[in-house]
Design an enzyme around this catalytic site. Structure first.
Site: not given
Length: 443
Positions: A65, A68-69, A159, A186, A285, A312, A316, A330
């Protein structure tokens, strides 16, 4: 690779491989060719020797989980920076979640992420496919095409959003059976969590923050266990956070349902009390829960109800966290600190031995993700994916993770045990003395 000299890892603690005491590992051609007392005898002349005295040898960690954006949010993380952080944390394989822009819901986007991972070269990148088109929860994605892609996707998840429609969830569970896939849910009822900001409790009332009830997670888990039982499919529960969820998963396994579950490091350590700071670094979250919930998920991981630890990792940029709580995004990063948190919460209290750490952070995640070739641990013939960890080291208080593009860690200022000194991926040292090694400098 085959022309490279042997790499002989000397005097490592091999308890994670089920061998008491210290021993050697011999790497040749990207594989472990010998483990234990005879490894040194089999080394060829000119072998490179790595002194691992005082270090625990673990099979390369596998994360089910990871966010990597890329594509779409390269300001927060890229495949290169995220996998570099993963290697620094002892990982050799990560599953890249599908909530990117565009969403990973077609074979073409899957192949893009997979190829970015190959180019980066730090770890294996296994793309996770979306369950539904655009993560919208209405129509199934092109799961069959993603399963047949070069990446051979086997894990599917929306997710960040719950597959809340039971009909859609049933169809997804039925569909993945054709290629031995798994739906990773999720678990968050969207109607019960509309506007929610933190765990629903007396504290949320005191702080004036909208509560996120445990039942919003537990109701979805109960429904999906019953659906998986009905259709005879594999189900995986993401980031379990409540005592009730652990009880439901334990019940499902007792009924013979093929259900697995993961817990994050932050849900093993942190509690809702941190919301009292109103610092959105602690906004995540599912939310941080009570001390009783933390105790329950630790017990569930110890007794095998929870199968794996998954980070997870949710990077950000600064502006998404350096703001008031309600406006904050989150998520927390965790690839570089996950093993340290597991040592602190599970190993040092005696809840897990090193062999258990190998199971919940490497071999079982590889099995759940159906990662071909992995999941064999430190055995002769297995890929030479190894993390060498100093359990006696302490991360100085105040030291932040160094290799992710983002810095939204909840652990800055904490002293954590353990440090990964070397990571070996397919026989190449990607991390030496804690620092990632550029590809052109590796052996």
């Amino acid at each position: 690779m085959t022309d490279a000299p042997d790499l002989l890892i000397r005097a490592a603690d091999l308890s994670a491989a089920g061998r008491p005491g210290r021993g050697d590992l011999l790497v040749r051609g990207g594989r472990l060719v010998a483990v234990g007392a005879d490894a040194a005898e089999e080394a060829r002349a000119g072998a490179e020797v790595l002194d691992a005295d005082g270090l625990v040898a673990l099979p390369g960690l596998v994360d089910l989980h990871t966010h990597l954006r890329e594509p779409g949010r390269e300001d927060a993380e890229t495949v290169f920076t995220g996998t570099r952080a993963a290697a620094a944390g002892g990982y050799t394989c990560v599953h890249a979640m599908a909530n990117t822009t565009p969403v990973v819901d077609t074979a073409s986007v899957v192949d893009q992420v997979w190829e970015l991972g190959r180019e980066a070269g730090w770890v294996d990148v296994r793309p996770v496919g979306a369950v539904t088109e655009g993560l919208e929860g209405r129509h199934l994605s092109a799961m069959g095409a993603m399963a047949r892609s070069r990446a051979r996707v086997r894990v599917f998840s929306d997710d960040g959003r719950c597959v809340s429609d039971p009909v859609v969830m049933r169809r997804a569970l039925e569909y993945v059976k054709a290629f031995d896939g798994v739906v990773a849910q999720h678990a968050q009822d969207p109607l019960l969590t509309d506007g929610a900001q933190m765990n629903e409790s007396a504290l949320s009332g005191e702080l004036g923050l909208a509560g996120w009830p445990a039942v919003a997670e537990e109701a979805v888990i109960a429904r999906d266990i019953l659906l998986a039982k009905h259709v005879g499919s594999r189900l995986h529960i993401c980031h379990v956070s409540t005592a009730g969820s652990v009880d439901l998963i334990r019940w499902g396994k007792a009924q013979g349902v093929d259900v697995t579950a993961e817990v994050t490091p932050h849900h093993l350590l942190l509690t809702e009390d941190l919301a009292s700071t109103y610092d959105p670094i602690y906004k995540v979250n599912p939310p941080l829960r009570t001390a009783e919930d933390v105790e329950a998920v630790r017990a569930g991981l110890a007794d095998g109800t929870i199968d794996a630890v998954a980070t997870d990792h949710a990077p950000h940029p600064l502006e998404d966290k350096d703001c008031e709580w309600q406006a904050g995004a989150f998520g927390m990063i965790g690839l570089e600190t996950a093993l340290s948190v597991v040592i602190r919460t599970m190993v040092e209290p005696g809840l897990l031995a090193w062999a258990d750490v190998a199971r919940v952070m490497s071999t079982t995640p590889a099995r759940i993700g159906r990662v071909e070739g992995l999941g064999r641990g430190l055995t002769a013939g297995a890929p030479a994916d190894v993390a060498l960890v100093d359990p006696a080291a302490r991360t100085p208080a105040g030291e932040a993770p160094r290799w992710s593009r983002s810095s939204n860690t909840p652990y800055e200022g904490m002293e954590l045990p353990g440090r990964v000194w070397h990571t070996i991926h397919r026989g190449e040292r990607t991390v030496v003395e804690g620092a990632p090694v550029p590809r052109e400098e590796r052996r």
